[in-house]
Enzyme design. Structure first.
Site, PDB file in Angstrom:
ATOM      1  N   SER A 143      35.569  46.049  42.646  1.00 16.89           N
ATOM      2  CA  SER A 143      36.891  45.453  42.850  1.00 16.89           C
ATOM      3  C   SER A 143      37.939  46.383  42.277  1.00 16.89           C
ATOM      4  O   SER A 143      37.676  47.094  41.290  1.00 16.89           O
ATOM      5  CB  SER A 143      36.988  44.090  42.148  1.00 16.89           C
ATOM      6  OG  SER A 143      38.335  43.639  42.080  1.00 16.89           O
ATOM      7  N   TYR A 156      35.760  39.282  34.199  1.00 15.03           N
ATOM      8  CA  TYR A 156      35.544  39.612  35.609  1.00 15.03           C
ATOM      9  C   TYR A 156      35.899  41.077  35.867  1.00 15.03           C
ATOM     10  O   TYR A 156      35.135  41.820  36.485  1.00 15.03           O
ATOM     11  CB  TYR A 156      36.380  38.711  36.519  1.00 15.03           C
ATOM     12  CG  TYR A 156      36.247  39.079  37.981  1.00 15.03           C
ATOM     13  CD1 TYR A 156      35.147  38.655  38.712  1.00 15.03           C
ATOM     14  CD2 TYR A 156      37.185  39.892  38.612  1.00 15.03           C
ATOM     15  CE1 TYR A 156      34.982  39.013  40.047  1.00 15.03           C
ATOM     16  CE2 TYR A 156      37.032  40.268  39.941  1.00 15.03           C
ATOM     17  CZ  TYR A 156      35.937  39.823  40.650  1.00 15.03           C
ATOM     18  OH  TYR A 156      35.786  40.198  41.970  1.00 15.03           O
TER      19      TYR A 156
END
Length: 274
Positions: A143, A156
């Site tokens: 990501s 995350y």
């Protein structure tokens, strides 16, 4: 035991919806047979049936929960031993929004187990099998938040920074072995992960949110171009190249036998307001 699927199969995790389902459809249309992995057996089988009919490819639905040790072990064994599998799309993951301070520790642990532990073990198993066979493609879905940890939940973001570093390290390790590695760094992508994280995707600026189909098409174009790191929304690849070059420039000075002079001579600026 060898798979009944013919050579060149792609194994896709998190395949029942979102990015994983798009990868499955695109890879089937590119001529790959598939092994599709996700927790939801009915959703997985429905997708497999649709892809078999639409593409004529052989598609195996393999229900598995990657947070269950026995399921993870079974999948690791398959990746190491099944010579019919030539590609892993390491896509399964989860997210949690909000601050880490005060967060549900069990949810943080579950996120690390899936995004880091399971992803690592599957990547290692695939790398082992592919290297032994002299060919294979490992795609790890990271990501852009791995590059911008201050913009989302820190755990995350850290899990995705880990996936990026893992990919870069594996690429260096496997160079010359016939194994290709790609890390894909999507920005905000319209999938169900937002609901899982507790965020309404409609609350995001629409110019930030990419459709999953466009994201995967860009990632596959990056794979075709032999990119190690693909950032689908980045207009100028030279921006990433400069960042990576700056990282590499640090190399000779990251580990030395003495501290930098600025620490030894008291040359650090005084803290603001001191």
């Amino acid at each position: 035991m060898a798979s009944s699927i013919a050579g060149g199969a792609a194994l896709v995790t998190g395949a029942s919806a979102g990015i994983g389902a798009v990868y499955a459809e695109r890879l089937a249309r590119r001529g790959h047979d598939l092994v599709l992995v996700a927790r939801s057996g009915p959703k997985l089988e429905a997708l497999a049936a649709r892809l078999r009919e639409a593409t004529g490819r052989r598609v195996e639905a393999l229900p598995a929960d990657l947070q269950r040790p026995e399921d993870l072990l079974r999948l690791e064994h398959r990746l190491r031993e099944d010579a019919g599998i030539a590609m892993l799309v390491n896509n399964a993951g989860t997210a949690l929004a909000g601050p880490v301070a005060g967060a549900d520790a069990a949810r943080l642990d579950a996120m690390v187990q899936l995004n880091v532990v399971a992803a690592t073990r599957l990547a290692a198993a695939a790398a082992t099998g592919f290297k032994a066979r002299g060919a294979g493609t490992l795609v790890n879905i990271a990501s852009v938040l791995g590059l911008a940890p201050e913009r989302f939940n820190a755990v995350y973001a850290a899990s995705k920074a880990f996936v990026l570093a893992l990919s870069q390290g594996l690429d260096a390790e496997l160079r010359g072995s016939g194994v290709r590695v790609q890390a894909v760094l999507p920005g905000a992508t319209r999938t169900a992960i937002w609901e899982i994280a507790g965020v309404d995707v409609a609350s995001l600026p629409p110019e930030m949110v990419m459709e999953a189909e466009e994201m995967v098409d860009a990632a596959l174009a990056g794979l075709d171009a032999s990119e190690l790191v693909t950032i689908p929304s980045l207009p100028d690849a030279a921006d990433w190249e400069r960042l990576d070059a700056a990282r590499l420039t640090l190399g000779p000075n990251l580990s030395r036998n003495h501290a930098a002079e600025r620490y030894l001579r008291g040359e650090l600026p005084a803290e603001a307001g001191a």
